[in-house]
Every structure is written in structure tokens, then in C-alpha cells.
Scaffold this active site. Structure first.
Site, PDB file in Angstrom:
ATOM      1  N   GLY C 242      -2.466  23.517  74.836  1.00 29.26           N
ATOM      2  CA  GLY C 242      -2.772  23.991  76.189  1.00 29.26           C
ATOM      3  C   GLY C 242      -2.294  23.033  77.273  1.00 29.26           C
ATOM      4  N   HIS C 243      -2.486  23.450  78.501  1.00 31.42           N
ATOM      5  CA  HIS C 243      -1.995  22.625  79.610  1.00 31.42           C
ATOM      6  C   HIS C 243      -2.794  21.329  79.752  1.00 31.42           C
ATOM      7  CE1 HIS C 243      -4.597  25.100  82.704  1.00 31.42           C
ATOM      8  NE2 HIS C 243      -5.301  24.707  81.680  1.00 31.42           N
TER       9      HIS C 243
END
Lengths: 347, 347, 347
Positions: C242-243
Site C-alpha cells: 500500500g501507499h
């Protein structure tokens, strides 16, 4: 649009028509959304209640539902309605499909020494690398990449954007969906002073006949020998098959499954969605794993196996999960009570 | 690089500026890494301790943090700082983006009868098949494949390498990230003598407006009817949506989720990462599933549901997990003790 | 086909040859499928029983297996046979590989201002966008997309069909497998009146040197700052990062792992297949997570952690799982019994 008389369906696929065999059918549909020109089917006993009200032009049923179906209207009786439905869809699609044109799109990039059988078709912007061979009647979709020396069997179909690396083999009549990656390097490293040293993956991937592989699924090439998928295996989307894995005939796996490296899966197994099989595990034939189950040791006995945490309202889960972390202690306390219950004088 | 006066931000997006409204802002950033030309925000109460020391040129806060923020320096007060931040990023990016050029890259392969609206752009090596239509202002990235008869709504954006199969519909203003596969065949087979017979998937995929779909996510086409994703749904990466699934408005799902075939998910639900929903399950509106939870029966009551094995040090886990396999027996033993405790004479 | 004398291997890679150093080797293989021209290795003690019968031309062993191996036939002794095997595969492949030809395929679409180092090669139908730079000796596979302003370090290799979005950085000597998506937007939305408002993702992805990334893995760009993968990290297939995630040096993750947004993973960690790490979690260095484990809180202490539901035959699982949902109540009942056992007069 395909429009056929019900009679024609029965002539092609069998089954006993009771009622109006001349009825025109233009759609295969579900019982509850059927129209008078729809042919529907009843295979799941849970849907029996939908039968009397269905507006279908004809309903395919098994012998047990014959009377109820005939009371409703035109009926087709067959021993296995679900299998009949499967065959009907295939006949239907084949009938409506324009004849495949064996053609090579001018934008495809094909190595001079690749072999493309005269009856094969190659889509726009596909890449066929050196020494690859494409069998008769095979269809290679747009944007597909077929690596050097890889062989695609006759009648196999690669959807757009499938990537198959070098030296792999795909059998006959396979269907491979978009985004699939076959033959990427297996995950192999040796530890050395806190770093990872890469192990080249010298094997390839061998896939049998009549295999179907779902979108964005990955099958890695073997480390020394090949990763092997036997005839008739069906894999859903987003599945990971590690290096050296072997999967037996007619085994099916639902989406998001992971099979770690060197696992051996038997024939006629089913693996439910998101189940995970640890590396080097061996599953015998006819083993069925429920979705969400993590299999961490081998299973030789045919049967149905499960390991899923039962969900609950979050507050209830929190209490039970906290207790679970003390479960062994609870057992010790229970044991102490049992000893005590036997009386203070028991040795 | 975008450089604006703080005043300009407030004029566009609202909010009360307290302090130096002429301050030049060239970056949106986090409190702890902000510079004097950064605009930061405080939305998470856990980050309150970072506020006094932040070097940000301006901090966006809610009314509750107004005094503390003003004591630090230039402040922008707004009812919902996180929403303000979301809108600021969109305005910021729109402002810095060069005007989109409606152009068709000469390397794209577009069927003669496909319709591309004058305001749409088509990237390098994209493939637009027969009868497809691309709406006004839509952007089709490099290497995208839009299948025959598929419609892309106005203003939708396909990142590079998105594949959409035939006869699907994408609404307006959708964002679809790289590697997504929409409309691959659902996983449907009928068993016949130990083999699997393919069921053709006759439905398609219909996606509403303002839907976002993350990288390498797959949405399969329906067996008979369509797979349907309603307006405003947000899907993260590597999600699997099986055939016939229906997802209600404004539901969001985190990465690695799997929704098995024919499940129906309500509106305004959230599904945490790697949660799995079994086939044919129905979730009502406003149901929230924790990450890692396997949902094996329907849920009609709104609420928060969880089913995750609590992790522990491996040795502790081993002891508890071994005991868990005897849990039912432990309950029987407890019951026996309870009976015994009531006294030997109790009937 | 590569054919070498055993002597040549030892000259290049070290090790003590005992026996016929002139033996010709044409294959690296497993003990049990070895031929007289195969070089095999014994690293896993479980395979010791295969040693005496192996038909290998030479077996690589550690000092502890020296005598048994010599009794069988020609032997190569080295301190770490598995590491030797790793290095042997790399030398073997490098030796058999035709010299790389630095060439740009004429079908590639390269922006005029992209920089391609003279020693780099660009495959068929690859797209290199504006301002991107490709380092010396880098290989960009067919159908790869390198976004605007993205930098690929020297010697890195992108397999066919890798997509890297704009403004990302890939270090030197990385290997990125087919289907990987780097730099898609992170999953960020703010809730507003029951809808989700998009947060533009302003960061990028920075990947260090010697990183390997498996097929169809996704690494999202950061929201404000970058998502960072440190030197020497190895990621298997179908992993979701994920970011804002940060992964430390030489950490390895098996297939199907998910790391939710803003998690920080230390150096020298291993994450087993399908393990999931919740967002914002921090794992220290040298933390090892078993496959299938869901990590929902931070771990600072090095060690081995597990949280997997033990699987069982389905019927047994059903009984135990049903009891698990009442576990907290069982504890209460146990407590009551204990209190009771202490005697009715205990206060």
C-alpha cells in the site's frame, strides 16, 4: 441474436421435451428473470420454489422435478440439468460466434523463426518470440507475449494480454485469461551474510490439455525441474502457483488461492477460495479444502478439511480472541480442577 | 512546480485563514516533514503532538485545534480538515496538470467501426475493438485493450495496460488502474464423470459512475446476467470479484479482498484487506468487515464483524492452536465438572 | 547446451573436488533425478537418504557429508552447499546466455526527450514516456511501460509487460517480473456525506538496488511522501504494498502477502505467504511472520510470530469452531468452578 426452436436444442443435446417443442428460444436465463423466450434450468434444490412462477419458455429439470415442471409449462427432462445447461451454453455460443478467421494482425511482432500454424490467429500487437510455435486453430489475443521456444497447443486460446515466458509448454484446447503470467522465475534465494543471493530458475512450466487459467493468475517456472499442471485442471483468478508445484488431473481451485513452492496436489481435488497450501506439502487425490484454510501439513486421506476462524460481531470476537490467547492455560486450569474433583486423596 | 498564495487556496476551497494569507505554498505535506512553504493538516488526533513543532507554512485544522494551531503560526480552520485535504489535493493536481490533449496516438489500433468521442484521448499501442465506444473526455492509457462492443463513459480514465473484455459498460468519471481485468469469464464448470465441463459466461460487467478500481484487480463477467458494480464504489488493488456479484453504492474494499460468485454486497459497506466473502452470501447495507475475516454466512444487521486468529509468538501459538483442536472436548470436560460440582445426588 | 568440465566449475566458484575433476557436466539437477552428467547438491538434511543412490556425476556437499558423499562417487565439498548451488546457477546461466544486444526494437514507442543509455535494450512495443531515463545495461521487456520522468537504474531488468507509472525510481540491478504495477495511486479517500472523495496521491515509489519483484505484484505510490523499498528486498508474486509503506533492507516476502498503507517493515524480516500486515503497523528488524498470519499490532521484539487457525477434518472443525464462539463464556464457567472448588466458605 441466436434464435432457435426448442426442438433444435433437444435434437442437438438430447433430453425429452414435454410441451411445445416449436417454441422459439432466444436466451438462456435464470428461473426468476426468465421471459417466454428464455430457456431456464432447475439444478439447485434451493431454487425449487421459483419453479411454479417462472415465466420461462422452457425449464430444464431432472426426473425428480418432472411433474412439478410439467404442471408449470413446457419442460425438458434430462438426468443432470446442470450439465445440460453447461453443454447448452457451449453449443449456444459456438452457434452464435462468427467463424474464426485465421489471420495474423499486421501489428503483431513475430520472430522470423517462430512457427505459426496456418489455422492459428494472432491478435493486434501480440509478440511471438524466437522459436515459439503456435498450434493449429490456436488464438493468441491482442497484447499477448509468447516467449522464446514456448509451444502453444492446437485449439488453445490466449485472451488479450497473457504473458508466457520462454521454453514453456501449453497443451491443447486450453483457455488462458487476461493478465496471466506463466513462467516467471520462481522465488528462490540463498541466504548469505544477511543478504539474499538469487538462484536462477532453470526449469519451465508444462501445462496439459484442457486447462483453464483465470485472470491475473501466476504460475512460476521450476527451479531445476518443471512446474507441472496436469490435464483438465481449472484455476480461477489471482492464484499463485509457486515453483516446482505439481497439480494432478481435473483438480479445481477457486480465486486467490496460493500454492507455495514444491507442493504436490493430487488429482480430483478442490481448493476453496483464498486457501493457502504451504510449500513441500503433499495432498493426495480427492482432497477437498475449504476456502480460507491454511494447510500446513500433508494430507493423504481423501476428505473435506477446514480451518477458518468463525467471524462474529466485533465485540464478541474481541472477547473470544483474547481468551484464545490463553487457551492452553485454560486447559491446565481445567486439568487441575478435574484432579481436584477426583478428591484430595487421589494420588 | 505549483506555487500559490495561501489566500488563493482559501478563495477556492473555503476555510478561515488566521495569520499570513500571502504566504507562498509550493507543497502539500505531513506535519513532521513540512517546510515553511508546505501546507500541512491535522486530522488524526494521534498526530496532535506533532503540531507545535511543525515547520509548516500553514496547518489546516478543525475548530477543536484552532487555539493550539494559532499559537504555532499561520492556520486554516475548516470543519473537516481531512476532507479539506482531499479537495486540496484534487485542486492542486488539476491546477498543475497540463491541459489534456484529445489525441489518438498513431500507434493505437482502433477498429474502423469503434466510436471515439472527439474529446477523448487514446494512448500508445492501445487496442479499441469493433463496436466499442469511448466517451467524451475519456482517457485510454497506453497498452489498454477495450473489447468489442464495450462502452467507456465520459471522463473515465483507464491507466496504461487495462483490459476490458467485450460487451462491458463503464460509467462516467471512473478511474481504472493498471493491470485491471474486467470481463474475463467467470469460473463456472459442471462436473461430469470426474472432469469439469465449461459453462460459457453469457453475461457481462456493468460498472456505474465514479467507480475507482485498483491495480491488477479482476471483475469477472456474469454467467447469465451481469456482474454489477454500483455508483461510487471504490476497490483497491488485487481484488477478485467473481461472476454475478453485485456491489451496492459507495461501498469500499481494501486490497486483496475476494468476493466469490453470486455474492451480493450492500451499499455503504467497508470490507477490510484480505477479507473473503463466500459465494451466494448476502451482506446488507452498512456492514463493515474487518480485514482478514472470512464471511461464510449472510449478514443482514448493520455493524462491525470480525474473525481473525490473534497472532502470538510462535511457541505460544503452537500450544494454543494444539489446544484449539480439542476445544469441543474441553467443553465436554467442563460440563462434566459442572455436573459433578452440583453434587453426586443431582439427577 | 552448456557443457563444462567439473574442474572448470571449481576454478570459477571454489570448492574441493574429490574424484574425477574432468567429468563433463551438462545439467544442474536434483539428487533423485540426476544423470551421470548432472551436478547435484545436498543442502537439506531430509534428503540425505537420497545421497547413496544418486546417479549424479558430482554431488556438492558440506563438510559433514563429505565421507558419505565420497563413498558414493565424485564430490565437491564447500562450506555452504545451498549458497554454492545458487552461485552455480547464476554462473551457469550467464555462461549459456548469448551476449545481450543493446538494441531498441523498432516497434517501441519512445518519447523524444526520454534518455536511453547506449548500453540499454528496449523490447518490442515497449513505451517509454516523456523524460524517463533508462540506465546503462538495463533491459526493458516487450510491452513494458515506463512512465513520465521515471528512472530505471543501470543493469535493471524489466520482464515483458511491467508497468511503472510516472516519477518513480528503480535502483540498479533490480529484476521486475511480468505484470508488476509500480506507482499506481494509493487507496485514499475522505468520507463526505456517505460518499468517498478521492485524495490525489502526490508521492511516488522509490526502489533501491538489487530488489526483485515477483509477477503481478503491486506497489502503490505514496499519498504525500514516497513509498520506499530498500536495497536487497525480495518480493514474490501477487503481493500488495500500500501507499507510504517502507520496507527495510534485505527483507523477503512470499507470495500473496498484503502490506496495508503506511506500515513500516524493518530490515532482515521475512513475511510468509499470504500474511497480512495492517496499516500503520511497525515491525522491527529481524521479525519473522509465519504464512497466513494477520498482524494487527506492532512488533518491536525480533522473533517468530504466528496466528493461523489449525485445519482439521471438516466435521471436527465445525464442532471446535462452534465452541470457539463461546470461548469467553467457557472461561467464565471455569472461573466459577474454580471459585466453587475453593469451598463455599471462601469469601
Amino acid at each position: 441474436m441466436t434464435v432457435v426452436a426448442l426442438r433444435e436444442i433437444a435434437e442437438q443435446l438430447g433430453g425429452e421435451v414435454i410441451g411445445d417443442a416449436s417454441r422459439r428460444i432466444d436466451r438462456i436465463g435464470a428461473l426468476d428473470s426468465a421471459t417466454p423466450s428464455t430457456i431456464a434450468f432447475l439444478a439447485n434444490p434451493k431454487l425449487r420454489a421459483q419453479l411454479p412462477q417462472s415465466k420461462a419458455g422452457c425449464v430444464i429439470v431432472g426426473p425428480a422435478d418432472r411433474d412439478a415442471a410439467v404442471a408449470r409449462g413446457t419442460t425438458l427432462v434430462t438426468p443432470d440439468p446442470y450439465l445440460y445447461y453447461a453443454r447448452l451454453t457451449r453449443w449456444w455460443v459456438a452457434r452464435g460466434r462468427p467463424p474464426a478467421v485465421a489471420a495474423i494482425h499486421p501489428s503483431a511482432v513475430i520472430a522470423p523463426d517462430a512457427e505459426v500454424a496456418p489455422g492459428a490467429s494472432i491478435g493486434a500487437l501480440a509478440v511471438i518470440e524466437a522459436g515459439a510455435s503456435i498450434g493449429d486453430g490456436a488464438e493468441i489475443g491482442a497484447h499477448a507475449v509468447v516467449g522464446a521456444g514456448t509451444r502453444i497447443g492446437p485449439g488453445s486460446r490466449l485472451a488479450p494480454r497473457v504473458t508466457i515466458a520462454e521454453r514453456c509448454t501449453i497443451g491443447a484446447r486450453c483457455i488462458i485469461h487476461s493478465g496471466v503470467v506463466i513462467g516467471a522465475d520462481g522465488f528462490g534465494f540463498a541466504a548469505a551474510d544477511g543478504r539474499w543471493e538469487r538462484i536462477e530458475q532453470l526449469g519451465a512450466v508444462r501445462i496439459g490439455d484442457d486447462v483453464e487459467i483465470g485472470a491475473n493468475t501466476c504460475i512460476d517456472r521450476g527451479a531445476l525441474d518443471d512446474t507441472v499442471i496436469a490435464d483438465g485442471v481449472k484455476l480461477d483468478n489471482l492464484i499463485q502457483i509457486g515453483h516446482n508445484v505439481r497439480i494432478g488431473e481435473h483438480t479445481a481451485m477457486a480465486g486467490c488461492v496460493g500454492i507455495a513452492g514444491s507442493a504436490v496436489i493430487g488429482a480430483h481435488c478442490t481448493i476453496g477460495g483464498a486457501a493457502m497450501i504451504l510449500g513441500h506439502i503433499v495432498l493426495g487425490d480427492h482432497v477437498h479444502i475449504s476456502g480460507g484454510t491454511f494447510v500446513m501439513h500433508s494430507i493423504s486421506k481423501p476428505g473435506h478439511y477446514t480451518g477458518v476462524y468463525p467471524f462474529d460481531e466485533n465485540k464478541t470476537w474481541e472477547k473470544n480472541a483474547a481468551t484464545l490467547r490463553q487457551l492452553h492455560t485454560l486447559r491446565e486450569r481445567l486439568r487441575a480442577l478435574e484432579k481436584n474433583a477426583r478428591g484430595p486423596s487421589t494420588p
